[in-house]
Design a protein around this motif. Structure first.
Motif, PDB file in Angstrom:
ATOM      1  N   UNK A 253       0.801  -1.220   0.000  1.00  0.00           N
ATOM      2  CA  UNK A 253       0.000   0.000   0.000  1.00  0.00           C
ATOM      3  C   UNK A 253       0.828   1.261   0.000  1.00  0.00           C
ATOM      4  N   UNK A 254       2.064   1.195   0.521  1.00  0.00           N
ATOM      5  CA  UNK A 254       2.944   2.363   0.583  1.00  0.00           C
ATOM      6  C   UNK A 254       4.177   2.119  -0.274  1.00  0.00           C
ATOM      7  N   UNK A 255       4.535   3.097  -1.082  1.00  0.00           N
ATOM      8  CA  UNK A 255       5.657   2.934  -2.004  1.00  0.00           C
ATOM      9  C   UNK A 255       6.987   3.200  -1.304  1.00  0.00           C
ATOM     10  N   UNK A 256       8.001   2.406  -1.669  1.00  0.00           N
ATOM     11  CA  UNK A 256       9.373   2.614  -1.212  1.00  0.00           C
ATOM     12  C   UNK A 256      10.287   2.597  -2.427  1.00  0.00           C
ATOM     13  N   UNK A 257      11.299   3.453  -2.433  1.00  0.00           N
ATOM     14  CA  UNK A 257      12.227   3.559  -3.557  1.00  0.00           C
ATOM     15  C   UNK A 257      13.067   2.281  -3.650  1.00  0.00           C
ATOM     16  N   UNK A 258      13.292   1.726  -4.856  1.00  0.00           N
ATOM     17  CA  UNK A 258      14.155   0.554  -4.999  1.00  0.00           C
ATOM     18  C   UNK A 258      15.549   0.822  -4.432  1.00  0.00           C
ATOM     19  N   UNK A 259      16.163  -0.215  -3.867  1.00  0.00           N
ATOM     20  CA  UNK A 259      17.460  -0.052  -3.207  1.00  0.00           C
ATOM     21  C   UNK A 259      18.511   0.546  -4.130  1.00  0.00           C
ATOM     22  N   UNK A 260      18.450   0.214  -5.425  1.00  0.00           N
ATOM     23  CA  UNK A 260      19.476   0.681  -6.363  1.00  0.00           C
ATOM     24  C   UNK A 260      19.461   2.191  -6.548  1.00  0.00           C
ATOM     25  N   UNK A 261      18.341   2.852  -6.237  1.00  0.00           N
ATOM     26  CA  UNK A 261      18.215   4.284  -6.551  1.00  0.00           C
ATOM     27  C   UNK A 261      17.892   5.138  -5.332  1.00  0.00           C
ATOM     28  N   UNK A 262      18.117   4.609  -4.135  1.00  0.00           N
ATOM     29  CA  UNK A 262      17.796   5.377  -2.929  1.00  0.00           C
ATOM     30  C   UNK A 262      18.636   6.632  -2.781  1.00  0.00           C
ATOM     31  N   UNK A 263      19.849   6.598  -3.323  1.00  0.00           N
ATOM     32  CA  UNK A 263      20.721   7.768  -3.190  1.00  0.00           C
ATOM     33  C   UNK A 263      20.387   8.869  -4.183  1.00  0.00           C
ATOM     34  N   UNK A 264      19.582   8.588  -5.195  1.00  0.00           N
ATOM     35  CA  UNK A 264      19.294   9.601  -6.219  1.00  0.00           C
ATOM     36  C   UNK A 264      17.820   9.960  -6.295  1.00  0.00           C
TER      37      UNK A 264
END
Length: 568
Positions: A253-264
């Motif tokens: 239900x809640x979106x989280x940024x993929x690990x590969x792009x958390x820094x950008x």
């Protein structure tokens, strides 16, 4: 008798300067092809000759949609400015003897498109399962009409018109999908562009794509790599594509940024997830993506009930785009393509309604070909009727140096052909710098952990409820961070988190050290935010959140208790 199918493109050309004329002809060189719908908001004003006016066309790409038997599609280009001309689409044969020149005067005009096609024609090879459709193209404008003809198999096509203005050539595009007869097979591949993310040198990465059949007859398909010694079809992959799809967010239900792009990637507001993709539904929900290149392309969905999105480049508003259509379809928005190469950012802000993002493409990145033997496909062929088949795409990076890589896989079938673009990054460091921290709850006991695979099943069997990703910590060894410890009180059923190690036992009497869950910053670093601690004096339990208002937990008698540290 077969119906005659027509494609009509109404072209009216403008010339403000007296004596300037426009010509319409068959182009001899094809531009780099791309897929999907693109609308350009920025004109290439920086590269124009300031002393010579040039014509402006908006949009530079049209998505005409699905072309079915007996159906008609249409669209318009808007042209303003002097001294310009058009050439007809590459590969089409002109019908009849028609002069390809003329002229018109004025400052503004429209170029219109209309499509229609005939019933399928069997391939000349009688043993083949392929069908072709004869498509007629009629260009009209300024009282002139031009007819072309070409044949297409079922599938999605991107055709081009060459636009000339005072010696400067650009390409305009129009997209359409030729639909097969209902009884024929029809290939659909999801996703149409594959992002393998970021891997360390020597690591393997694998993802799968879905193959579906939208027709009734059996679909026979085969995947293959381009022949050795070719450019691998890299002209079909003009961007480094970054997918925003996160498998771990699905059904939460809640979106989280993929690990590969958390820094950008930086999120603001309350982003929900739909099938793992970010969905903004509130005004001012925003996503910021940092990149190094010359431009960015936003891949997103248009659908019934779609909202309005605003796009920014380097914090400057580029324009707004309406996403509501009668049928759900993928689309591309070209934010800018002529920026100086270097670090930039693109901002996506929800103005109203529902906005669902799929990914972001970075232009100006030099993609390297994958080394021979590094990519494998399994299975590489099959037959699909009504079911969904899955193909695993795996890359081994042992022979690869750090950098951005790309490949185009040829997908052939008797229901259309689709080029599958694959891209990825190889990183010099195999250690992730950002760690997802998940929150579980059982009564007043809030447990935060990075070991989802190890603890999720055990915690749920103990009555804990998973609440999703609460925040992000850093990997051990990250400069400016220190270990973040978890302590547990069996008596209170409370967990206390702190980066302080010395003298804690004398303060936390009755608490047991359970270990560390990652590293936390003890002072504000770039891109970090406060992790707030809340305390319930009636139960002796603690709660941690990045929300300054405590996610409304004050209603449960919790009080603000300070800052535990700084997190992503």
């Amino acid at each position: 008798m077969h119906k005659t199918l027509f494609v009509i493109i109404l072209i009216s050309c403008v010339s403000i300067l007296a004596g300037n004329s426009w010509a319409l002809g068959v182009s001899q060189a094809a531009p780099p092809p791309r897929s999907s719908t693109r609308t350009s908001f920025l004109e290439n004003s920086k590269s124009r000759n300031k002393t010579t006016p040039t014509a402006i066309v908006n949009p530079e790409e049209l998505d005409l949609g699905l072309l079915e038997s007996g159906g008609i599609l249409s669209g318009e280009y808007h042209v303003k400015g002097p001294g310009w001309s058009f050439e007809g689409p590459t590969g089409w044969n002109i019908v009849g003897e028609q002069k390809m020149n003329g002229g018109t005067e004025g400052g503004y005009d429209k170029l219109r498109l209309q499509l229609e096609f005939q019933q399928p024609n069997k391939d000349k090879n009688e043993t083949s399962d392929q069908f072709y459709y004869t498509v007629e193209l009629i260009l009209e404008g300024g009282g002139r009409s031009y007819t072309f003809r070409n044949e297409f198999r079922p599938g999605t096509y991107r055709e081009s018109l060459k636009f000339n203005s005072y010696g400067t050539a650009r390409w305009l595009y129009f997209n359409f999908t030729v639909a097969p007869a209902e009884k024929e097979p029809h290939l659909i591949m999801d996703p149409p562009i594959l992002d393998l993310g970021v891997v360390g040198v020597g690591e393997d990465v694998s993802k799968r794509v879905k193959i579906c059949n939208a027709g009734k007859a059996p679909l026979k398909w085969q995947l293959s790599l381009p022949p050795k010694g070719t450019n691998g079809g890299m002209e079909l992959l003009p961007v480094r594509y970054a997918s925003l799809d996160n498998e771990e967010s699905k059904t939460t239900g809640t979106y989280a940024v993929p690990a590969a792009y958390k820094e950008v990637v930086e999120l603001s507001g309350h982003w929900l997830e739909r099938d793992g993709e970010p969905m903004g539904t509130l005004a001012n929900d925003s996503l910021r993506f940092q990149f190094t290149g010359t431009g960015a392309i936003i891949y997103l969905w248009k659908e019934p009930g779609g909202g309005t999105v605003a796009l920014y480049i380097d914090d400057t508003l580029v324009g707004q785009y309406e996403l509501e259509t009668e049928q759900k379809e993928r689309a591309e928005l070209s934010v800018a393509g002529n920026l100086p190469f270097g670090p930039h950012s693109v901002g996506i802000v929800v103005r109203k309604g529902r906005v669902i993002l799929e990914g972001i493409g970075v232009e100006g990145v030099s993609l390297l070909n994958l080394p021979a033997g590094s990519l494998t496909i399994f299975p590489d062929s099959g037959t699909t009727t009504a079911e969904t088949d899955y193909v695993n795409i795996t890359v081994n990076s042992r022979q690869m140096l750090p950098g951005s890589y790309g490949e185009v896989i040829n997908v052939h079938s008797n229901g259309g052909d689709i080029p599958l673009a694959v891209s990825m990054d190889v990183s010099a460091s195999n250690l992730p710098r950002i760690i997802d921290i998940y929150r579980f709850r059982r009564g007043f006991d809030y447990l935060y952990t990075a070991s989802l695979a190890d603890e999720a099943r055990r915690l749920q069997s103990m009555g804990f409820v998973k609440e999703g990703i609460a925040f992000h910590l850093f990997s051990p060894g990250t400069p400016g961070t220190t270990a973040f410890f978890r302590w547990y009180s069996p008596e209170k059923r409370d967990r206390y988190y702190t980066h302080v190690n010395s003298g804690v036992r004398s303060i936390l009497k009755g608490y047991i050290l359970e270990g560390t869950i990652g590293n936390i910053a003890t002072s504000r670093l770039t891109g970090t935010r406060e992790l707030y601690r809340w305390y319930n004096p009636y139960t002796g339990c603690h709660f941690y959140t990045t929300d300054l208002k405590g996610e409304g937990i004050s209603k449960q008698r919790y009080r603000f208790d300070g800052i535990a540290g700084y997190v992503r």
